[in-house]
Design an enzyme around this catalytic site. Structure first.
Site, short mmCIF file in Angstrom:
data_model
loop_
_atom_site.label_atom_id
_atom_site.label_comp_id
_atom_site.label_asym_id
_atom_site.label_seq_id
_atom_site.Cartn_x
_atom_site.Cartn_y
_atom_site.Cartn_z
N THR A 128 0.82 -1.21 0.00
CA THR A 128 0.00 0.00 0.00
C THR A 128 0.86 1.26 0.00
OG1 THR A 128 -1.52 1.28 1.37
CG2 THR A 128 -0.11 -0.25 2.53
N ASP A 129 0.33 2.31 -0.61
CA ASP A 129 1.08 3.58 -0.64
C ASP A 129 1.27 4.17 0.76
OD1 ASP A 129 -1.56 4.36 -0.21
OD2 ASP A 129 -1.65 5.75 -1.90
N GLU A 130 0.51 3.65 1.74
CA GLU A 130 0.64 4.18 3.10
C GLU A 130 2.01 3.87 3.71
OE1 GLU A 130 -2.61 3.61 5.68
OE2 GLU A 130 -4.09 3.96 4.13
N TYR A 155 -1.25 0.00 11.14
CA TYR A 155 -1.51 -0.73 9.88
C TYR A 155 -0.37 -0.51 8.90
CZ TYR A 155 -3.16 -1.31 5.07
OH TYR A 155 -3.25 -1.63 3.74
N LYS A 159 2.52 -3.12 7.29
CA LYS A 159 2.69 -3.38 5.85
C LYS A 159 4.13 -3.04 5.42
CE LYS A 159 -0.02 -4.33 3.09
NZ LYS A 159 -0.48 -5.65 2.55
N ASN A 185 -8.40 2.07 -3.15
CA ASN A 185 -9.34 1.43 -4.09
C ASN A 185 -10.78 1.75 -3.74
OD1 ASN A 185 -7.93 -1.71 -5.20
ND2 ASN A 185 -6.82 0.08 -4.48
N PHE A 195 -14.35 4.26 3.89
CA PHE A 195 -14.96 5.58 3.71
C PHE A 195 -16.15 5.60 2.73
CE2 PHE A 195 -14.59 9.87 1.51
CZ PHE A 195 -15.24 10.58 2.50
N GLN A 199 -20.28 5.74 3.75
CA GLN A 199 -21.15 6.89 3.49
C GLN A 199 -22.34 6.50 2.59
OE1 GLN A 199 -20.06 8.67 5.67
NE2 GLN A 199 -17.86 8.17 5.66
N ARG A 219 -6.97 11.52 -1.05
CA ARG A 219 -6.67 10.13 -1.39
C ARG A 219 -6.64 10.04 -2.92
NH1 ARG A 219 -5.29 10.49 3.01
NH2 ARG A 219 -5.73 9.20 4.82
P1 NAD Z 1 -9.96 -6.62 3.17
O1 NAD Z 1 -9.84 -6.26 4.61
O2 NAD Z 1 -11.20 -6.31 2.43
O3 NAD Z 1 -9.69 -8.19 2.99
C1 NAD Z 1 -8.66 -8.86 3.66
C2 NAD Z 1 -8.86 -10.35 3.44
O4 NAD Z 1 -7.78 -11.05 4.07
C3 NAD Z 1 -10.16 -10.90 4.04
O5 NAD Z 1 -10.78 -11.78 3.15
C4 NAD Z 1 -9.69 -11.63 5.29
O6 NAD Z 1 -10.54 -12.68 5.68
C5 NAD Z 1 -8.32 -12.12 4.85
N1 NAD Z 1 -7.43 -12.37 5.99
C6 NAD Z 1 -7.17 -11.54 7.03
N2 NAD Z 1 -6.32 -12.13 7.90
C7 NAD Z 1 -6.01 -13.34 7.37
C8 NAD Z 1 -5.18 -14.41 7.78
N3 NAD Z 1 -4.46 -14.34 8.92
N4 NAD Z 1 -5.08 -15.49 6.98
C9 NAD Z 1 -5.80 -15.58 5.84
N5 NAD Z 1 -6.61 -14.61 5.41
C10 NAD Z 1 -6.73 -13.50 6.16
O7 NAD Z 1 -8.69 -5.95 2.50
P2 NAD Z 1 -8.54 -5.31 1.04
O8 NAD Z 1 -8.97 -3.91 1.08
O9 NAD Z 1 -9.12 -6.24 0.07
O10 NAD Z 1 -6.93 -5.32 0.90
C11 NAD Z 1 -6.28 -6.48 0.39
C12 NAD Z 1 -4.80 -6.18 0.25
O11 NAD Z 1 -4.60 -5.07 -0.61
C13 NAD Z 1 -4.12 -5.84 1.57
O12 NAD Z 1 -2.84 -6.41 1.59
C14 NAD Z 1 -4.03 -4.32 1.55
O13 NAD Z 1 -2.96 -3.85 2.32
C15 NAD Z 1 -3.82 -4.08 0.05
N6 NAD Z 1 -4.28 -2.76 -0.42
C16 NAD Z 1 -5.58 -2.39 -0.27
C17 NAD Z 1 -5.98 -1.14 -0.75
C18 NAD Z 1 -7.41 -0.66 -0.60
O14 NAD Z 1 -7.67 0.50 -0.90
N7 NAD Z 1 -8.34 -1.49 -0.17
C19 NAD Z 1 -5.05 -0.30 -1.39
C20 NAD Z 1 -3.71 -0.73 -1.50
C21 NAD Z 1 -3.33 -1.98 -1.03
O1 DAU Z 2 -3.99 4.07 0.48
C1 DAU Z 2 -4.32 2.72 0.47
C2 DAU Z 2 -5.09 2.37 1.72
O2 DAU Z 2 -6.40 2.91 1.53
C3 DAU Z 2 -5.18 0.86 1.99
O3 DAU Z 2 -3.89 0.39 2.25
C4 DAU Z 2 -6.08 0.59 3.19
O4 DAU Z 2 -6.21 -0.79 3.41
C5 DAU Z 2 -7.44 1.19 2.90
O5 DAU Z 2 -8.28 1.02 4.03
C6 DAU Z 2 -7.29 2.69 2.59
O6 DAU Z 2 -6.85 3.40 3.77
P1 DAU Z 2 -7.52 4.79 4.23
O7 DAU Z 2 -7.27 4.95 5.68
O8 DAU Z 2 -7.12 5.90 3.30
O9 DAU Z 2 -9.08 4.41 3.90
P2 DAU Z 2 -10.44 4.70 4.68
O10 DAU Z 2 -11.52 4.23 3.78
O11 DAU Z 2 -10.42 4.20 6.07
O12 DAU Z 2 -10.47 6.29 4.74
C7 DAU Z 2 -10.34 7.10 3.57
C8 DAU Z 2 -10.30 8.55 4.02
O13 DAU Z 2 -11.60 8.93 4.53
C9 DAU Z 2 -9.33 8.83 5.16
O14 DAU Z 2 -8.77 10.12 4.96
C10 DAU Z 2 -10.20 8.82 6.41
C11 DAU Z 2 -11.51 9.37 5.90
N1 DAU Z 2 -12.74 8.89 6.55
C12 DAU Z 2 -12.91 7.55 6.73
C13 DAU Z 2 -14.08 7.05 7.28
C14 DAU Z 2 -14.28 5.57 7.49
C15 DAU Z 2 -13.75 9.79 6.91
O15 DAU Z 2 -13.61 11.03 6.74
N2 DAU Z 2 -14.92 9.30 7.44
C16 DAU Z 2 -15.12 7.97 7.65
O16 DAU Z 2 -16.20 7.60 8.14
#
Ligand code: NAD
Ligand code: DAU
Length: 346
Positions: A128-130, A155, A159, A185, A195, A199, A219
């Site tokens: 992740t870019d974080e 988190y 990562k 994503n 987020f 909403q 973001r």
């Molecule tokens: P998510 O939380 O929706 O899904 C995570 C999945 O991993 C779930 O199905 C969960 O059951 C499984 N899991 C958790 N712990 C586990 C374990 N110990 N063993 C086996 N399975 C397990 O997450 P996501 O948003 O789909 O993210 C997936 C990957 O992509 C992560 O590595 C995250 O860091 C990366 N990523 C996500 C985003 C984003 O915006 N969602 C952006 C960049 C990178």
């Molecule tokens: O950048 C990639 C990351 O994006 C992934 O690695 C993470 O797994 C994914 O959860 C996401 O992280 P963020 O913390 O950016 O996502 P989140 O959806 O939690 O929040 C997006 C933005 O919205 C953040 O600035 C916090 C804000 N927010 C979030 C929630 C849940 C609000 O303002 N209100 C809310 O209720």
């Protein structure tokens, strides 16, 4: 550096989560010769319904933990490549309870790369870019593959630690690995704690959306389908040992995204609650995707408004999917947010 790779059978961890399941559906749809085994622990974030529409002979689910070394080794032994999505992923949860993040994200990655090195199996690591921390609001700077690691939250630091293990395994053991680092994503099947789905589902319920802090956090949004095609491109065309940044030039501040959602529901632009800010909240993320574009990848879902409209329509049509998680998620948020107000007056 070895470039190019052919495969028949892949192991996808976390394939019942949001991004992992999109990737599994993408591979089954676009690459008919490839069999997918999903390893997923089905935590609160994993839902087998996300891949239930796929034929059993193309995508098989094994319920288990990525920290289970024996199970992981058995599954890795049958795969041509591993794509590792499984993780604890929500920043707010990591602040409330970091332990599962260190366990799954660090130890889980260690377990997988150990199996891959011992069995000499190609490994792709989803990050992740974080890991780079944040950028200032008032600068055109973007993250590149050379950016320094400066994670802010439990988190993102877990990562970052996992990425470091992968890099060391490449250099020391010659692990055949690539790393991708993606921005935020959005799309179908995203958990209601995040987020945009939070909403949307609040608005469906007639409740007020919640905005953290001053709402100016930025973001870099990418549609989850574009993340899937990028991971595939890196897995099959990327150079072993390399890291690639994935992004689709989608920078937006949270207030603008929220106002777009309010408009889509015919609600007033100020009809939301400012709530307490996230501790250590990253200000801005932005991705320079030039290296990945040079590898031949281009995003195709670049119209954010139309992607958001499709996402809203999906949540309206799939209440059965998100409803079971909604009340428990909001209860956790009520505890965190209390009665506190964010906004310009804090
Ligand atoms: P998510 O939380 O929706 O899904 C995570 C999945 O991993 C779930 O199905 C969960 O059951 C499984 N899991 C958790 N712990 C586990 C374990 N110990 N063993 C086996 N399975 C397990 O997450 P996501 O948003 O789909 O993210 C997936 C990957 O992509 C992560 O590595 C995250 O860091 C990366 N990523 C996500 C985003 C984003 O915006 N969602 C952006 C960049 C990178
Ligand atoms: O950048 C990639 C990351 O994006 C992934 O690695 C993470 O797994 C994914 O959860 C996401 O992280 P963020 O913390 O950016 O996502 P989140 O959806 O939690 O929040 C997006 C933005 O919205 C953040 O600035 C916090 C804000 N927010 C979030 C929630 C849940 C609000 O303002 N209100 C809310 O209720």
């Amino acid at each position: 550096m070895a470039c190019g790779f052919a495969l028949n059978s892949i192991l996808v961890t976390g394939g019942c989560g949001f991004v992992g399941s999109a990737f599994v559906r993408y591979v089954v749809r676009e690459h008919p010769g490839v069999h997918v085994t999903v390893l997923d622990a089905l935590t609160y974030a994993g839902n087998p319904q996300n891949i239930a529409c796929l034929p059993r002979n193309r995508a098989e689910l094994v319920v288990g933990d990525v920290c289970d070394a024996k199970l992981v080794r058995d599954l890795v032994a049958k795969a041509d490549a591993v794509v590792h999505f499984a993780a604890e992923t929500h920043n707010d949860r990591s602040i409330a309870d970091p332990a599962p993040f260190v366990k799954t994200n660090v130890e889980g990655t260690f377990t997988l790369i150990e199996a891959c090195r011992q069995l000499d199996v190609r490994y792709h690591h989803v990050s992740t870019d974080e890991v780079f921390g944040d950028l200032p609001l008032d600068s055109p700077a973007r993250f590149t593959e050379e950016s320094a690691y400066r994670p802010s939250s439990p988190y993102s630091s877990s990562k970052a630690a996992a990425d470091m293990l992968v890099r060391a395994w490449v250099r020391t053991y010659g692990l055949r690995a690539t790393i991708s680092i993606c921005s935020n994503n959005y799309g179908l099947y995203q958990h209601v704690e995040k987020f945009i789905p939070r909403q949307i589902t609040n608005l469906i319920d007639g409740a007020r959306p919640k905005l953290y802090g001053d709402g100016r956090h930025v973001r870099d949004w990418i549609h989850v389908e574009d993340h899937s095609s990028a991971v595939w491109q890196i897995l099959t065309r990327g150079c072993v040992g390399e890291t690639y940044l994935i992004g689709a030039d989608g920078e937006r501040d949270n207030l603008s995204v929220l106002r777009e959602l309010l408009r889509a529901f015919g609600r007033d632009g100020d009809d939301f609650d400012w709530v307490r800010d996230r501790a250590g909240h990253d200000r801005r993320y932005a991705i320079d995707n030039s290296k990945l574009r040079r590898l031949g990848w281009t995003p195709t879902h670049t119209d954010f408004s139309s992607g958001l409209a499709d996402t809203i329509a999906w949540y309206k049509a799939h209440e059965d999917w998100w409803r079971p998680a909604k009340e428990a998620t909001e209860a956790l948020y009520r505890e965190r947010e209390g009665g506190a107000r964010g906004g310009c007056c804090g």
